[in-house]
Write an enzyme that holds these catalytic residues in place. Structure first.
Site, PDB file in Angstrom:
ATOM      1  N   SER A  41       0.953  -1.156   0.048  1.00 40.67           N
ATOM      2  CA  SER A  41       0.140   0.023   0.012  1.00 40.67           C
ATOM      3  C   SER A  41       0.887   1.264  -0.009  1.00 40.67           C
ATOM      4  CB  SER A  41      -0.948   0.109   1.232  1.00 40.67           C
ATOM      5  OG  SER A  41      -0.111   0.039   2.498  1.00 40.67           O
ATOM      6  N   HIS A 150      -3.388  -5.964   3.117  1.00 46.80           N
ATOM      7  CA  HIS A 150      -2.440  -6.964   3.589  1.00 46.80           C
ATOM      8  C   HIS A 150      -3.287  -8.166   4.011  1.00 46.80           C
ATOM      9  CE1 HIS A 150       0.473  -3.638   4.852  1.00 46.80           C
ATOM     10  NE2 HIS A 150       0.393  -3.648   3.732  1.00 46.80           N
ATOM     11  N   GLN A 158      -6.394  -1.235   7.233  1.00 47.63           N
ATOM     12  CA  GLN A 158      -5.421  -2.292   7.111  1.00 47.63           C
ATOM     13  C   GLN A 158      -4.791  -2.644   8.321  1.00 47.63           C
ATOM     14  OE1 GLN A 158      -2.292  -1.400   3.748  1.00 47.63           O
ATOM     15  NE2 GLN A 158      -1.180  -0.775   5.619  1.00 47.63           N
ATOM     16  N   GLU A 159      -4.686  -2.004   9.411  1.00 47.81           N
ATOM     17  CA  GLU A 159      -3.705  -2.520  10.439  1.00 47.81           C
ATOM     18  C   GLU A 159      -4.280  -2.108  12.008  1.00 47.81           C
ATOM     19  OE1 GLU A 159       0.185  -1.148  10.221  1.00 47.81           O
ATOM     20  OE2 GLU A 159       0.130  -1.568   7.924  1.00 47.81           O
ATOM     21  N   GLU A 202       1.748  -9.053   7.687  1.00 44.22           N
ATOM     22  CA  GLU A 202       2.572  -8.452   8.855  1.00 44.22           C
ATOM     23  C   GLU A 202       2.392  -9.419  10.055  1.00 44.22           C
ATOM     24  OE1 GLU A 202       2.087  -4.365   9.204  1.00 44.22           O
ATOM     25  OE2 GLU A 202       2.987  -3.903   7.011  1.00 44.22           O
ATOM     26  N   ASP A 237      -3.819   1.782  11.194  1.00 45.09           N
ATOM     27  CA  ASP A 237      -3.425   2.256  10.180  1.00 45.09           C
ATOM     28  C   ASP A 237      -4.609   2.040   9.091  1.00 45.09           C
ATOM     29  OD1 ASP A 237      -2.360   3.379   7.778  1.00 45.09           O
ATOM     30  OD2 ASP A 237      -0.782   1.835   7.755  1.00 45.09           O
ATOM     31  N   GLU A 279      -3.461   6.040  11.427  1.00 50.39           N
ATOM     32  CA  GLU A 279      -2.446   6.524  10.440  1.00 50.39           C
ATOM     33  C   GLU A 279      -3.212   6.517   9.319  1.00 50.39           C
ATOM     34  OE1 GLU A 279       0.863   3.814  10.410  1.00 50.39           O
ATOM     35  OE2 GLU A 279       1.217   3.750   8.419  1.00 50.39           O
ATOM     36  N   ASP A 305       1.449   8.870   6.634  1.00 49.17           N
ATOM     37  CA  ASP A 305       2.526   7.701   5.922  1.00 49.17           C
ATOM     38  C   ASP A 305       2.553   7.942   4.556  1.00 49.17           C
ATOM     39  OD1 ASP A 305       3.856   5.587   5.099  1.00 49.17           O
ATOM     40  OD2 ASP A 305       2.260   3.920   5.721  1.00 49.17           O
ATOM     41  N   LYS A 330       9.865   5.743   6.490  1.00 51.54           N
ATOM     42  CA  LYS A 330      10.310   4.671   6.021  1.00 51.54           C
ATOM     43  C   LYS A 330      11.440   4.866   5.055  1.00 51.54           C
ATOM     44  CE  LYS A 330       5.450   2.449   5.794  1.00 51.54           C
ATOM     45  NZ  LYS A 330       4.174   2.210   4.989  1.00 51.54           N
ATOM     46  N   HIS A 358       8.915  -0.658   9.236  1.00 50.45           N
ATOM     47  CA  HIS A 358       9.159  -1.892   8.425  1.00 50.45           C
ATOM     48  C   HIS A 358       7.931  -1.464   7.072  1.00 50.45           C
ATOM     49  CE1 HIS A 358       5.722  -4.444   9.719  1.00 50.45           C
ATOM     50  NE2 HIS A 358       5.170  -3.265   9.719  1.00 50.45           N
ATOM     51  N   ARG A 359       8.093  -2.372   6.009  1.00 49.62           N
ATOM     52  CA  ARG A 359       7.077  -2.702   5.120  1.00 49.62           C
ATOM     53  C   ARG A 359       6.375  -3.900   5.152  1.00 49.62           C
ATOM     54  NH1 ARG A 359       7.452   1.987   1.410  1.00 49.62           N
ATOM     55  NH2 ARG A 359       5.254   1.319   1.232  1.00 49.62           N
ATOM     56  N   SER A 360       5.333  -4.094   4.380  1.00 52.04           N
ATOM     57  CA  SER A 360       4.640  -5.117   4.459  1.00 52.04           C
ATOM     58  C   SER A 360       5.507  -6.483   3.670  1.00 52.04           C
ATOM     59  CB  SER A 360       3.348  -5.275   3.684  1.00 52.04           C
ATOM     60  OG  SER A 360       3.387  -4.679   2.593  1.00 52.04           O
ATOM     61  N   LYS A 381       7.643   0.653  14.412  1.00 51.30           N
ATOM     62  CA  LYS A 381       6.419  -0.047  13.792  1.00 51.30           C
ATOM     63  C   LYS A 381       6.929  -1.199  13.028  1.00 51.30           C
ATOM     64  CE  LYS A 381       2.582   0.628  10.782  1.00 51.30           C
ATOM     65  NZ  LYS A 381       2.031   1.242   9.453  1.00 51.30           N
TER      66      LYS A 381
HETATM   67  C1  PEP Z   1       1.900   0.691   5.825  1.00 56.46           C
HETATM   68  O1  PEP Z   1       1.134   1.142   5.135  1.00 56.46           O
HETATM   69  O2  PEP Z   1       2.349   1.610   6.725  1.00 56.46           O
HETATM   70  C2  PEP Z   1       2.753  -0.466   5.659  1.00 56.46           C
HETATM   71  C3  PEP Z   1       3.821  -0.779   6.247  1.00 56.46           C
HETATM   72  O3  PEP Z   1       2.354  -1.115   4.243  1.00 56.46           O
HETATM   73  P1  PEP Z   1       3.153  -1.359   3.002  1.00 56.46           P
HETATM   74  O4  PEP Z   1       4.673  -1.644   3.458  1.00 56.46           O
HETATM   75  O5  PEP Z   1       2.411  -2.415   2.283  1.00 56.46           O
HETATM   76  O6  PEP Z   1       3.284   0.046   2.486  1.00 56.46           O
HETATM   77 MG    MG Z   2       0.763   3.041   6.613  1.00 54.53          MG
END
Ligand code: PEP
Ligand code: MG
Length: 400
Positions: A41, A150, A158-159, A202, A237, A279, A305, A330, A358-360, A381
């Site tokens: 995402s 995810h 998403q989270e 994740e 998020d 987020e 983000d 990131k 991190h990333r997914s 995170k």
């Molecule tokens: C996010 O959106 O914060 C995330 C970690 O997802 P992605 O790495 O898929 O962008």
């Molecule tokens: Mg995000």
């Protein structure tokens, strides 16, 4: 430091997708490697990602040849050289992933040359060494229920994250998180009458819920129980780019406006006092939503983000306008270590909370934990405390 040679290898991330590892050789048989995670995402202004074939093509290797046999004394001078060599706004020529891989490997090399930990080197280079031995007690943002892009379930959000403070030590926080993750799995099994519950990208649980509020209510109930009482706050998020189209949001099966969605979130915050952060509650183009929600939330934070994509100017702009109280950092959204560090400095200077993420699509590279420590970031995170995500928890245990 002088780079004698470099290499780009194909490896695979936690989704089994192709990604790259980038290495540099600096002489005396010494080499440093870094691997690149992948987002699903993504914000539209993120640094470009070149697939392995393009990243390692003869043409790109030729362009990148300019970094060899040249002296770079600082991280910044190396990163600025890469940025100039690429010459595009979104790093599409050399590849933001290639550039960040070189940049992280260079940082690892300079740290080794100075006989320092990577975080120590980064702290001196970007954040002033004065922080020295000061304690760092990051809040761990741990994603325990996965939805959106995810997961293969019906959640738009998403989270759903548990926020674990580490004032009592990282180890006890991580142990508590692991216990909570187990207890949540059992709770979901009994509530949903399901023996086996899938997990998302994740490591958080992935199943269907009544609506987007239900996971929050279940998490809030569980953290109120005696065993966990007072241990955690909650965060979400929304990654709202994923359910936004034609100026409207598709949420809980209905089409809603920005104003409707802001009112829904406000209700969530009223109903669930433990909820602390949200987020990307709106799509990156829907800045009006961010201001609407920020105005009504007190003692809580709206976090950027996809809105801010680890870009110093965007962070400064939106923090200055008062529409974000926190920001995700990131490094692979930015494409060099220097630019990620600048984003962290901007957040610090503007008095908003920085959360290094991190990333997914994960790899075993733990560089971001060092960057977070160097900056004394508010939070990290790093997903659920299991599977490939555990490497970053373990690096926290090592270096905090
Ligand atoms: C996010 O959106 O914060 C995330 C970690 O997802 P992605 O790495 O898929 O962008
Ligand atoms: Mg995000």
């Amino acid at each position: 430091m002088r780079i004698k040679d470099f290499g780009i290898n194909e490896i695979f991330d936690s989704r089994g997708n192709s990604t790259i590892e980038v290495g540099i050789a600096v002489g005396n048989g010494l080499a440093f490697y870094s691997s690149l995670p992948a987002g699903k995402s993504r914000g539209s202004e993120e640094a470009a990602v070149l697939p392995f074939a393009a990243a390692s093509s003869a043409a790109n290797r030729k362009r990148l040849g300019a970094i060899t046999n040249r002296d770079f004394k600082t991280q910044r001078s190396f990163d600025e050289f890469l940025i100039a060599l690429d010459g595009t706004k979104n790093k599409r020529k050399l590849g933001g992933n290639v550039m960040l891989g070189l940049s992280m490997s260079f940082a690892r090399g300079l740290a080794a040359e100075k006989r320092e930990e990577v975080w120590e080197f980064l702290q001196e280079e970007f954040f002033g060494a004065s922080g020295g031995a000061a304690v760092w007690e990051p809040v761990i943002f741990s994603n325990l229920v996965n939805g959106g892009e995810h997961a293969a379930n019906n959640l738009d959000i998403q989270e759903y994250m548990v926020l674990a403070g580490t004032k009592g030590g990282v180890k006890s926080a991580v142990k508590k998180l692991i216990a909570f993750y187990g207890a949540l799995g059992e709770r979901l099994s009994s509530l949903k009458r399901a023996a086996n519950i899938a997990v998302g990208d994740e490591g958080g649980y992935s199943l269907d819920f009544k609506n987007n509020l239900e996971p929050l209510a279940i998490l809030a109930d569980l953290i109120r129980e005696k065993k966990f009482s007072g241990s955690f706050r909650l965060g979400m998020d929304a990654a709202a780019n994923g359910f936004f189209s034609d100026g409207k949001y598709r949420f809980d099966g209905k089409t809603v406006t920005t104003g409707n969605l802001a009112a829904i979130y406000e209700r969530y915050f009223k109903k669930i006092p433990a909820l602390y952060s949200i987020e990307d509650p709106f799509a990156e183009r829907d800045v009006s939503g961010f201001s609407l929600l920020s105005e009504t939330l007190q003692d809580k934070i709206v976090v950027g983000d996809d809105l801010t994509v680890t870009n110093r100017e965007l962070i400064g702009k939106y923090a200055g306008e008062g529409i974000i109280g926190g920001v995700i950092v990131k490094p692979n959204q930015a494409g060099t270590v220097t630019e990620a560090a600048e984003a962290l400095r901007e957040a610090r200077d503007r008095g908003i909370k920085a959360i290094v993420s991190h990333r997914s699509g994960e790899t075993d590279d733990v560089f971001i934990i060092h960057l977070a420590k160097a900056a004394r970031a508010y939070g990290v995170k790093i997903g659920a405390p299991v599977r490939e995500r555990i490497f970053k928890f373990n690096e926290l245990l090592r270096i905090v």
